[in-house]
Design a protein around this motif. Structure first.
Motif, mmCIF file in Angstrom:
data_model
loop_
_atom_site.group_PDB
_atom_site.id
_atom_site.type_symbol
_atom_site.label_atom_id
_atom_site.label_comp_id
_atom_site.label_asym_id
_atom_site.label_seq_id
_atom_site.Cartn_x
_atom_site.Cartn_y
_atom_site.Cartn_z
ATOM 1 N N ARG A 44 -5.480 21.668 -4.303
ATOM 2 C CA ARG A 44 -6.855 21.197 -4.423
ATOM 3 C C ARG A 44 -6.867 19.870 -5.158
ATOM 4 O O ARG A 44 -5.979 19.583 -5.956
ATOM 5 C CB ARG A 44 -7.728 22.217 -5.133
ATOM 6 C CG ARG A 44 -7.388 22.430 -6.581
ATOM 7 C CD ARG A 44 -8.272 23.500 -7.176
ATOM 8 N NE ARG A 44 -7.915 23.763 -8.564
ATOM 9 C CZ ARG A 44 -8.375 24.772 -9.264
ATOM 10 N NH1 ARG A 44 -9.204 25.626 -8.726
ATOM 11 N NH2 ARG A 44 -8.015 24.942 -10.516
ATOM 12 N N GLU A 45 -7.891 19.078 -4.851
ATOM 13 C CA GLU A 45 -7.999 17.762 -5.478
ATOM 14 C C GLU A 45 -9.328 17.663 -6.198
ATOM 15 O O GLU A 45 -10.349 18.146 -5.691
ATOM 16 C CB GLU A 45 -7.934 16.677 -4.408
ATOM 17 C CG GLU A 45 -6.605 16.629 -3.675
ATOM 18 C CD GLU A 45 -6.697 15.820 -2.389
ATOM 19 O OE1 GLU A 45 -6.750 14.588 -2.481
ATOM 20 O OE2 GLU A 45 -6.735 16.434 -1.315
ATOM 21 N N ALA A 46 -9.315 17.041 -7.353
ATOM 22 C CA ALA A 46 -10.571 16.802 -8.069
ATOM 23 C C ALA A 46 -11.197 15.524 -7.526
ATOM 24 O O ALA A 46 -10.536 14.494 -7.397
ATOM 25 C CB ALA A 46 -10.303 16.660 -9.556
ATOM 26 N N ILE A 47 -12.449 15.630 -7.160
ATOM 27 C CA ILE A 47 -13.185 14.480 -6.619
ATOM 28 C C ILE A 47 -14.226 14.076 -7.663
ATOM 29 O O ILE A 47 -14.940 14.929 -8.182
ATOM 30 C CB ILE A 47 -13.940 14.874 -5.321
ATOM 31 C CG1 ILE A 47 -12.976 15.485 -4.294
ATOM 32 C CG2 ILE A 47 -14.711 13.711 -4.753
ATOM 33 C CD1 ILE A 47 -12.009 14.501 -3.740
ATOM 34 N N HIS A 48 -14.302 12.802 -7.940
ATOM 35 C CA HIS A 48 -15.287 12.355 -8.930
ATOM 36 C C HIS A 48 -16.378 11.547 -8.249
ATOM 37 O O HIS A 48 -16.129 10.461 -7.735
ATOM 38 C CB HIS A 48 -14.602 11.556 -10.035
ATOM 39 C CG HIS A 48 -13.580 12.381 -10.763
ATOM 40 N ND1 HIS A 48 -13.938 13.350 -11.671
ATOM 41 C CD2 HIS A 48 -12.227 12.427 -10.666
ATOM 42 C CE1 HIS A 48 -12.844 13.954 -12.116
ATOM 43 N NE2 HIS A 48 -11.795 13.405 -11.519
ATOM 44 N N VAL A 49 -17.555 12.119 -8.253
ATOM 45 C CA VAL A 49 -18.697 11.468 -7.608
ATOM 46 C C VAL A 49 -19.438 10.673 -8.677
ATOM 47 O O VAL A 49 -19.606 11.161 -9.800
ATOM 48 C CB VAL A 49 -19.622 12.542 -6.987
ATOM 49 C CG1 VAL A 49 -20.837 11.914 -6.334
ATOM 50 C CG2 VAL A 49 -18.847 13.380 -5.991
ATOM 51 N N PRO A 50 -19.881 9.454 -8.340
ATOM 52 C CA PRO A 50 -20.572 8.643 -9.358
ATOM 53 C C PRO A 50 -21.777 9.363 -9.943
ATOM 54 O O PRO A 50 -22.480 10.092 -9.247
ATOM 55 C CB PRO A 50 -21.017 7.404 -8.569
ATOM 56 C CG PRO A 50 -20.128 7.357 -7.378
ATOM 57 C CD PRO A 50 -19.754 8.762 -7.059
ATOM 58 N N VAL A 51 -21.993 9.136 -11.235
ATOM 59 C CA VAL A 51 -23.078 9.844 -11.925
ATOM 60 C C VAL A 51 -24.348 8.996 -11.917
ATOM 61 O O VAL A 51 -24.328 7.823 -11.567
ATOM 62 C CB VAL A 51 -22.686 10.174 -13.376
ATOM 63 C CG1 VAL A 51 -21.432 11.010 -13.404
ATOM 64 C CG2 VAL A 51 -22.515 8.903 -14.199
ATOM 65 N N LEU A 52 -25.432 9.613 -12.315
ATOM 66 C CA LEU A 52 -26.696 8.889 -12.419
ATOM 67 C C LEU A 52 -26.566 7.761 -13.450
ATOM 68 O O LEU A 52 -25.846 7.906 -14.440
ATOM 69 C CB LEU A 52 -27.805 9.834 -12.884
ATOM 70 C CG LEU A 52 -28.295 10.885 -11.881
ATOM 71 C CD1 LEU A 52 -29.215 11.881 -12.588
ATOM 72 C CD2 LEU A 52 -29.015 10.237 -10.722
#
Lengths: 349, 105
Positions: free
Chosen positions: B83-91
């Protein structure tokens, strides 16, 4: 915000998974669903629960998640951002998109289905909603009552109960998730607890992520000069939030912020719970053939009457299993088969 | 599999020709026929309940059943599932919640 991706190295259907209250992408039910579907050829993305500090901080515009219509709107944006990232940076090719939500994640998914049906920015083709709470006021009252058993047990006994339960669960950490004998052994261990002790443990488990959420929700609104400086300060504030219940969180922190989001919203928690339940969107759910709901007749957070009412409203797209409690049959072969079939996946038998 | 629940089963038992429905006993052939028709209608209108006797899930105590979810995280079967950690941009404005040591946020 952190999510987890289990990917295939070829074009494949993608499944978004949203588990229950406070869940994170690295642990718990979401990882089980990921395992189940990844081996059937799906890309799987596990989203954090909107009721987690991760989501509250990074994606919740109110900073106080818990009101499903608003959380679903924030989730919808997060899922769009995630898809863009997956396609551009990770070169993930998707053939279609599904959504599986469990418990509070199922309620959020129901609202998500309404938004996507109107806006079509994602194009989710199948929703499977497992054990959504049908009357949030009822569920909140149940969990609060179970939590209050801690006062009856006293501090020492409560701590000992939690420690004993964690020790049992820990011994199963490397066991197989498709072997009924493993679950039989676990249930034998838990039969040594009384009904009230199990209720208390369930309340504690549901509230595990609450102190961090409370900390983040408070701090987002704090003036900058009142925010903690050191990790120790932050830790102290999280510890101070240890006794906060869902009802405390909602009444003290969330409802005042939810009321600011728009005019004409309810004024109290009961009103928000009613307006954020499934009832206000039953017509849209009935009109959307992509939505499938699974419930258990003996779900401990839902009344039988409300399950019957849901069936009457949605007909054959609601399947009710006679037993299983709250999500307790997800591992059972009939249920896994049903889940896979709903998304057009093959059999595991 | 998607048929009826426990509560809608119509067990025939006891004395002959007695059809026991919840709350009543039917004896005449006409009543019997009408009961069968009504039962059939009820079953047809409720196609989404899983028949209890076909569903062999082993736990009848819903609390014990719920507790079994506690080990769904167990990874005995998936030690190598990548599994890979995905970092989605925050507010905007949410990137940090602590102020710096000089008090500047």
């Amino acid at each position: 915000m952190s999510l987890t991706l289990y990917r295939q190295h070829r074009p494949a259907p993608l499944l978004f998974v949203l588990a229950g209250i406070g869940s994170n992408p690295y642990f718990g039910l979401g990882t089980y669903v990921a395992w189940l579907f990844h081996r059937q050829g799906f890309h799987v993305v596990i989203l954090p629960s909107p009721m987690s500090w991760n989501f509250a901080l990074a994606a919740s515009r109110s900073g106080a998640p818990g009101y499903a219509p608003a959380d679903a709107r924030d989730l919808y944006q997060t899922m769009q951002d995630t898809l863009t990232l997956l396609r551009t940076r990770y070169h993930v090719a998707t053939t279609r998109i599904g959504f599986l939500g469990a418990s509070l994640g199922a309620l959020d998914g129901a609202y998500l289905s309404v938004i996507d049906a109107q806006e079509r920015k994602i194009g989710i083709d199948t929703y499977l909603l497992l054990n959504p709470p049908l009357d949030l006021n009822y569920a909140l009252e149940r969990v609060d009552a179970w939590n209050a058993l801690g006062a009856k047990f006293g501090r020492d006994r409560s701590k000992a109960l939690v420690a004993r339960a964690l020790a049992i669960v820990d011994t199963f950490s490397t066991e197989r998730r498709d072997d009924p004998a493993v679950f039989a052994r676990l249930s034998r261990e838990f039969k040594t607890f009384t009904r009230e002790e199990i209720q208390f443990l369930l309340a504690k488990a549901l509230q595990t992520a609450l102190p961090e959420l409370v900390y983040v929700t408070e701090t987002i609104e704090d003036p900058a000069d009142r925010r903690p400086i050191t990790k120790d300060e932050a830790r102290q504030r999280i510890q101070a939030a240890n006794r906060v219940t869902f009802v405390d969180y909602a009444q003290r922190l969330a409802v005042p912020r939810w009321r600011k989001q728009a005019v004409g919203l309810p004024t109290d928690l009961q009103g928000f719970a009613r307006q954020g339940s499934l009832t206000p969107i039953l017509e849209q759910l009935r009109a959307n053939p992509r939505v499938h709901i699974v419930h258990n007749a003996d779900d401990i957070l839902t009344t039988r009457q409300s399950i019957r009412a849901l069936q009457q409203a949605l007909g054959p797209r609601v399947v009710v299993f006679p037993y299983g409690g709250h999500l307790g049959n997800l591992w059972y072969s009939d249920n896994t088969e049903y889940m896979l079939r709903t998304f057009g996946a093959g059999s595991t038998r | 599999m998607q048929l009826i629940s426990d509560s809608r089963r119509v067990p025939v038992g006891g004395r002959k020709q007695e059809l026991r429905l919840p709350g009543c006993v039917v004896r005449s052939p006409l009543s019997l026929w009408s009961a069968i028709v009504w039962s059939a209608i009820v079953l047809c209108l409720s196609p989404s309940l899983v028949q209890a006797e076909e569903y062999r899930y082993p736990y009848r105590d819903p609390y014990l059943a719920t507790v079994t979810t506690a080990i769904l995280s167990a990874d005995g079967m998936t030690p190598h599932l990548k599994r890979e950690a995905i970092h989605v941009p925050v507010l905007a404005g949410r990137s940090h919640l602590r102020r710096s040591k000089d008090g500047v946020p």
